[in-house]
Design an enzyme around this catalytic site. Structure first.
Site, mmCIF file in Angstrom:
data_model
loop_
_atom_site.group_PDB
_atom_site.id
_atom_site.type_symbol
_atom_site.label_atom_id
_atom_site.label_comp_id
_atom_site.label_asym_id
_atom_site.label_seq_id
_atom_site.Cartn_x
_atom_site.Cartn_y
_atom_site.Cartn_z
ATOM 1 N N LYS A 43 0.812 -1.219 0.000
ATOM 2 C CA LYS A 43 0.000 0.000 0.000
ATOM 3 C C LYS A 43 0.848 1.273 0.000
ATOM 4 O O LYS A 43 0.316 2.361 -0.231
ATOM 5 C CB LYS A 43 -0.945 0.010 1.201
ATOM 6 N N SER A 277 -2.969 -11.289 5.449
ATOM 7 C CA SER A 277 -3.435 -11.457 4.075
ATOM 8 C C SER A 277 -2.414 -12.221 3.241
ATOM 9 O O SER A 277 -2.785 -12.929 2.290
ATOM 10 C CB SER A 277 -3.747 -10.105 3.439
#
Length: 458
Positions: A43, A277
């Site tokens: 990100k 994740s």
């Protein structure tokens, strides 16, 4: 080695490592280590890209306030860029986010607003809706809106995708890529890039059990009911506005347990410390690889660093509490003891230790009471109330021995007693001290009983 003027210059060009010790069937599996970005996740790419694109358009001015709703890593990527560029940042995050992420965000100067994680889009407390409202009510604020911002997938279409294809060209190209979907920026951007530059590459979605996306990909139906999951950062209860699923033909639903165990196995066997994740993606990638009949080059992501999950999936006690690690079943009260004394897991203190030592151990191990042992024999228990009442009014008493504040009248419960025998102990505000004759086995608290009952439901 080049010298850089800002950590933002370190974003991207992350390494790829080949999996060597996991069963990948006939395929070769590669891991792109996005955890090596300066903010620790993939990100970072969109955090910088979305801010810089808004700057170029003139949407934000120097010193502006930026607002976003995030499950964590986008917030850290934004905080990194905002910090370096001099912007204020308000982040709305769901309360299931790991505390390491929250500590990280606050340490970088972001204002963090916690909200509920048990409500769906459209509810006023849903993190994205709350962030949009705060942005609208804050004069001069700019709402990043990663879920509807085209600069999000553009960062991967123009940056991450070409980077992957350039790197994988060294090993003959890329046959399949496994990714997750949160805001859908990674998936959408890579899909557009590969459609143009590597159309044979198969796109595979890894999705947490409870998310609606696996059903949408595999069966073409869009459910209006989602479940809950503990994996952070991926899975959705709606289709993000920027999402483009047209080239994704296969998806795997992965449970929280399988995600966490896969991440732990990745660390144990490959030495790679990935987040929750990353475990979901790895579990799905391994299932895909093992299902193939011919060799393929497959790539997936280590989306973020596991340093942000040390209190959760890398904590054996948290894993045991949540039923993700198997316990040895004894059929008695030992099944409720989280930290068995026989395994030297119980945090203890001696009667001659200082109360300061007891307080330090309570803080370090996040417990509110300590058994007091003299050798192998339990002689008392000291909790926060005992400590407080003893030292209040005279802080020098922290130097007193534990024996001066401990309780010697103990609530001893035989290991073979029924679970119901714990209730009177808890009703008195005490913890149960489990014994096998004269042998101390461990403590059972209210939360231990609650966790036990929840595991039985699961």
């Amino acid at each position: 080695m080049a010298i850089h003027d800002s950590v933002l210059e370190l974003i991207g060009d992350t390494p790829i490592v080949r999996v060597r010790r996991l069963d990948t069937g006939p395929c070769t599996l590669y891991l792109k280590l996005e955890s090596q970005n300066p903010g620790g996740s993939i990100k970072d790419r969109i955090g910088m890209a979305m801010i810089e694109a808004a700057e170029k358009r003139g949407d934000i001015q120097p010193g502006a306030t930026l607002v976003e709703g995030t499950a964590g890593n986008t917030g850290i990527g934004l905080a990194l860029a905002a910090q370096q560029k001099g912007y204020k940042l308000i982040l709305v995050v769901p309360d299931k986010m790991s505390r390491e992420k929250i500590f990280n965000l606050k340490a970088m100067g972001a204002q963090v607003i916690l909200t509920r994680s048990d409500v769906a889009k459209g509810h006023p407390d849903y993190y994205q809706d709350l962030a949009a409202r705060i942005a609208a009510e804050t004069p001069g604020a700019y709402f990043i809106n990663q879920f509807g911002n085209p600069d999000n997938p553009a960062a991967h279409e123009l940056g991450t995708g070409p980077e992957i294809l350039r790197q994988m060209a060294e090993v003959g190209g890329l046959d399949a890529i496994v990714f997750g979907c949160g805001s859908a920026g990674t998936m959408t951007g890579l899909s557009r890039c590969f459609a143009q530059h590597s159309p044979h590459t198969e796109l595979v979605l890894a999705d947490p059990v409870g998310s609606i996306l696996e059903e949408y990909i595999n069966r073409g139906t869009l459910s209006d009911k989602s479940g809950s999951w503990m994996v952070e950062g991926i899975g959705e209860d709606f289709l993000p506005p920027i999402s483009d699923f047209t080239r994704v033909k296969k998806s795997y639903a992965v449970s929280d347990k399988d995600s966490f165990l896969a991440a732990r196995e990745l660390l144990e066997k490959e030495g790679v410390l990935g987040g929750s994740s990353s475990g979901t993606l790895l579990a799905a990638a391994l299932r895909y690889c093992r299902a193939q009949a011919t060799p393929k080059n497959v790539l997936t992501f280590v989306c973020d660093t596991g340093n942000r999950y040390l209190s959760k999936m890398y904590n054996d006690y948290w894993m045991l509490d949540n039923g993700f690690l198997e316990r040895t079943a004894h059929g008695d009260l030992r099944d409720l003891i989280l930290r068995p004394f026989a395994q030297r897991d119980t945090v203890v203190v001696g009667p001659h230790d200082l109360l300061l030592t007891a307080w330090q151990r309570m803080k370090l191990y996040d417990v509110s009471q300590l058994p007091v042992l003299e050798g192998e024999r339990i002689v008392g228990i000291v909790d926060e109330s005992d400590l407080l009442l003893h030292v209040y009014g005279d802080e020098a008493r922290f130097r007193d021995p534990v024996a001066s504040a401990m309780v010697s009248k103990l609530d001893l419960v035989d290991v073979r007693a029924p679970v119901e025998a714990l209730l009177p102990v808890f009703d008195r505000g005490h913890v149960a001290i489990v014994m096998d004759g004269e042998k101390f086995l461990g403590l059972i608290t209210r939360i231990d009983l609650l966790n036990y009952l929840r595991r039985r439901v699961q």
